[in-house]
Scaffold this motif. Sequence first.
Motif, PDB file in Angstrom:
ATOM      1  N   SER A 223      94.136  46.310 -55.420  1.00 31.75           N
ATOM      2  CA  SER A 223      94.927  45.607 -54.781  1.00 31.75           C
ATOM      3  C   SER A 223      96.323  46.223 -55.065  1.00 31.75           C
ATOM      4  O   SER A 223      95.895  47.741 -55.473  1.00 31.75           O
ATOM      5  CB  SER A 223      95.388  44.558 -55.969  1.00 31.75           C
ATOM      6  OG  SER A 223      94.668  43.194 -55.748  1.00 31.75           O
ATOM      7  N   ARG A 225      99.645  48.696 -56.095  1.00 30.52           N
ATOM      8  CA  ARG A 225     100.525  48.315 -56.511  1.00 30.52           C
ATOM      9  C   ARG A 225     101.547  50.119 -56.547  1.00 30.52           C
ATOM     10  O   ARG A 225     100.832  51.029 -56.222  1.00 30.52           O
ATOM     11  CB  ARG A 225     100.048  48.801 -57.917  1.00 30.52           C
ATOM     12  CG  ARG A 225      98.652  48.048 -58.516  1.00 30.52           C
ATOM     13  CD  ARG A 225      99.515  46.271 -59.409  1.00 30.52           C
ATOM     14  NE  ARG A 225      98.787  45.883 -60.012  1.00 30.52           N
ATOM     15  CZ  ARG A 225      98.983  44.190 -59.279  1.00 30.52           C
ATOM     16  NH1 ARG A 225      98.721  44.561 -57.713  1.00 30.52           N
ATOM     17  NH2 ARG A 225      97.794  44.042 -59.790  1.00 30.52           N
ATOM     18  N   GLU A 465      98.477  41.926 -65.770  1.00 31.91           N
ATOM     19  CA  GLU A 465      99.130  42.665 -64.535  1.00 31.91           C
ATOM     20  C   GLU A 465      97.754  41.940 -62.967  1.00 31.91           C
ATOM     21  O   GLU A 465      98.718  41.523 -61.892  1.00 31.91           O
ATOM     22  CB  GLU A 465      98.645  43.722 -64.054  1.00 31.91           C
ATOM     23  CG  GLU A 465      99.455  44.970 -62.511  1.00 31.91           C
ATOM     24  CD  GLU A 465      99.030  45.899 -63.209  1.00 31.91           C
ATOM     25  OE1 GLU A 465      97.969  46.443 -63.257  1.00 31.91           O
ATOM     26  OE2 GLU A 465     100.068  46.722 -62.733  1.00 31.91           O
ATOM     27  N   GLU A 466      96.866  40.723 -63.542  1.00 28.04           N
ATOM     28  CA  GLU A 466      96.247  40.749 -62.949  1.00 28.04           C
ATOM     29  C   GLU A 466      96.744  38.634 -62.197  1.00 28.04           C
ATOM     30  O   GLU A 466      96.315  38.914 -60.868  1.00 28.04           O
ATOM     31  CB  GLU A 466      94.681  40.659 -63.152  1.00 28.04           C
ATOM     32  CG  GLU A 466      94.139  41.883 -62.985  1.00 28.04           C
ATOM     33  CD  GLU A 466      93.848  42.386 -64.767  1.00 28.04           C
ATOM     34  OE1 GLU A 466      92.630  43.224 -65.256  1.00 28.04           O
ATOM     35  OE2 GLU A 466      94.244  41.459 -65.235  1.00 28.04           O
ATOM     36  N   ASP A 468      99.663  37.389 -60.748  1.00 29.49           N
ATOM     37  CA  ASP A 468     100.722  38.041 -60.008  1.00 29.49           C
ATOM     38  C   ASP A 468     100.862  36.751 -59.702  1.00 29.49           C
ATOM     39  O   ASP A 468     102.527  36.490 -58.606  1.00 29.49           O
ATOM     40  CB  ASP A 468      99.922  38.784 -59.064  1.00 29.49           C
ATOM     41  CG  ASP A 468      98.557  38.412 -57.738  1.00 29.49           C
ATOM     42  OD1 ASP A 468      98.879  36.938 -58.411  1.00 29.49           O
ATOM     43  OD2 ASP A 468      98.247  38.754 -57.064  1.00 29.49           O
TER      44      ASP A 468
END
Length: 511
Positions: A223, A225, A465-466, A468
Motif C-alpha cells: 500500500s 504510505r 495501520e492495515e 485504513d
Amino acid sequence: MTCVFAVPPSAARQTREAALDRIVDQVQARYRLPGFAIGVVENGEVLYRRTSGERLAGEGDRIGPDTLFKIASNTKSMTTATLARLVDAGKLRWDDPVSKYLPDFRMHDDWVTREMQVRDLLIHNSGLRAGAGDLMLWPEPNSFSRADILHGLRYLKPIHSFRSRYDYDNLLYIVAGEVAAAAGGAPYETLLRREVFEPLGLSRCRIGAWDRDAVGDVAQPHSQREGRYVAVRRDPARIEASTMDPAGGVRCSLNDMTTWLRAWLDPQAVGTDGKPWLSAEQRAALWRAQMPMNVSQRQREWSNTHFAAYGYGWRLSDADGVFKVSHTGSLMGMYSLVTLLPDQRSGFVVLINGDAGDARSVFDQLLTQHYTAPDSSRDAAWYMDAIAREARAPARNRAPDTSARKSVESAELTAYLGVYRDPWFGEVRVCGRDRDVQFAARKSPLLTGKIVRVGPRLLVDWDAEEVDTEAWIDFSGSGSTATFVMSKVDPDADFSYDYEDLAFARIGDCG
C-alpha cells in the motif's frame, strides 16, 4: 528490471507487441507500481506476457510468469464455474432453493429465506447494503467461521426489496461455496481444485491451506504510505484456509490466468482428461445477464457503453459496440483484472501487488480499446489526466477533516464503559486502558483502537495501520441501557467496512 517473454517473431506480431509495450510503459511511468504481471490472449492464443517489479519491495526477488498473486474477487467466477460443473453433473440446479442444501440458512425476512435460490447467491440482488456483513471476513486474520456467516445473515437487515436492485455482496458467495460443498460432497476448497484447477491444468493456483516457502514465488501486497509503496499484511509461513475463500481467496500466476482466459475464449475447451470442461449450456448461463447494473458516466464517455449487468460471477457490458465480460479483484495491497472479448476470442489479465485502482482502470480502458476502438486518439496520458481531474474535483472527497483530535479519558465515558454485543458481529469491549478508552473486538483482533474526540463527535482511531477506514462511534442511553452505532468517517471508503450495519447493546461490565 522488466522481463518480456519472447514469442516466435513476425513483423505483424512484433508490431502488436510494441503497441502493448507502449501502453504498459506509459502506465508504469505514471503510477510506479511495485510489481505487476500482464497477459494478453489474442484470437485464442497468448500473444503477450510481461512482468515487472519485485515480489516484496526492496528484497530484489523479481516477479515472473509463475509468481502467485491474490486474484481477490476474480475468485467469484471460479466459484460459479465450480457450481456450473455441478449443474452439468446433475448434482445441482440454479433455481434450487438454498435451503435444500443448507437447512439452517436464514435471511432476515422469512419470505426471502424461502424464495432464495442458488442463482440469487451469485448476482447481488439480496436487498442488503453493499458489503453487508463483510466485517466477518475482513480485516484478516479473524476468528469468524463459515458457520458464523450462515448464522449472522439472519440479523443483517435489508435496505431494499429482494431482487429489486444491484448491491455488491461477498457473504452470499460464502454461502454459495457451502452449497457447492453440500451438493458436491466435499469441502469448497477440494471442489475448486477438482472442478477448476486440475481439469484446466492451473498447476500454480492455490486455495485453502498451503505452505508459503514450499510453494515459493509469492508476491506480497503493498500500500502507499507517504508517496511510496510499502509491504502490508505479509504472508506468514503457513497460509491457512480462509472463511472468505469462495468470495476472494484464490491465488494464481500469470501463466495460470492466461490458461484460464483461453478456457473461456474457446467454447470447445477440454480438460486434462480430454473431455469438454463445461457444456455450452452452462457457459451461456454464466454469461447471461441476471441483474441490471447502472452504467457509469465514465463508461458512457470512455467506451460508449449502453448496458451493464451481472451474470454468474462476471460483469457484462458493451464497449464501443463489442460484448465485454470482465471482473475486478481488490484486497488491501493486491489488485486484479480479467477482461474477455468473446466475439474476438481475445482478452487480458492484469495482476498488481499494490493498491492500484487508477492504474487498473487505465489498463482496462487501453487494453480494451486496443481491440474495440484501435483508432481512438485517446492515449494513456488522456485517461490518466482525466482520472487526476476527477480526484481533484471539489465534490470528490467527502471525508471530513479529523486532524484536530483529542484523547478521551475513561472518566469522560464512565456511563458508556462496558462489554457490548451486536447480533452478527459479536462482542466488543469499550473499556479503560491506562487513561484512554479502548475499543476491542473479540473475534476481529485488528479492530482494536483508541476512542478519540473530534469536535463534538467520537471516533475510533485503529491501532493497526492495515485498518485504513476509521469509524464514528455514537452512544445512546447509559449504564445497563447503553447502546452505540458506528459509521464510516469517509462515506466513500471501502464498503466492506460496513460499520453502518452494526448495532451494539451493552451486556456487561468491563471488570
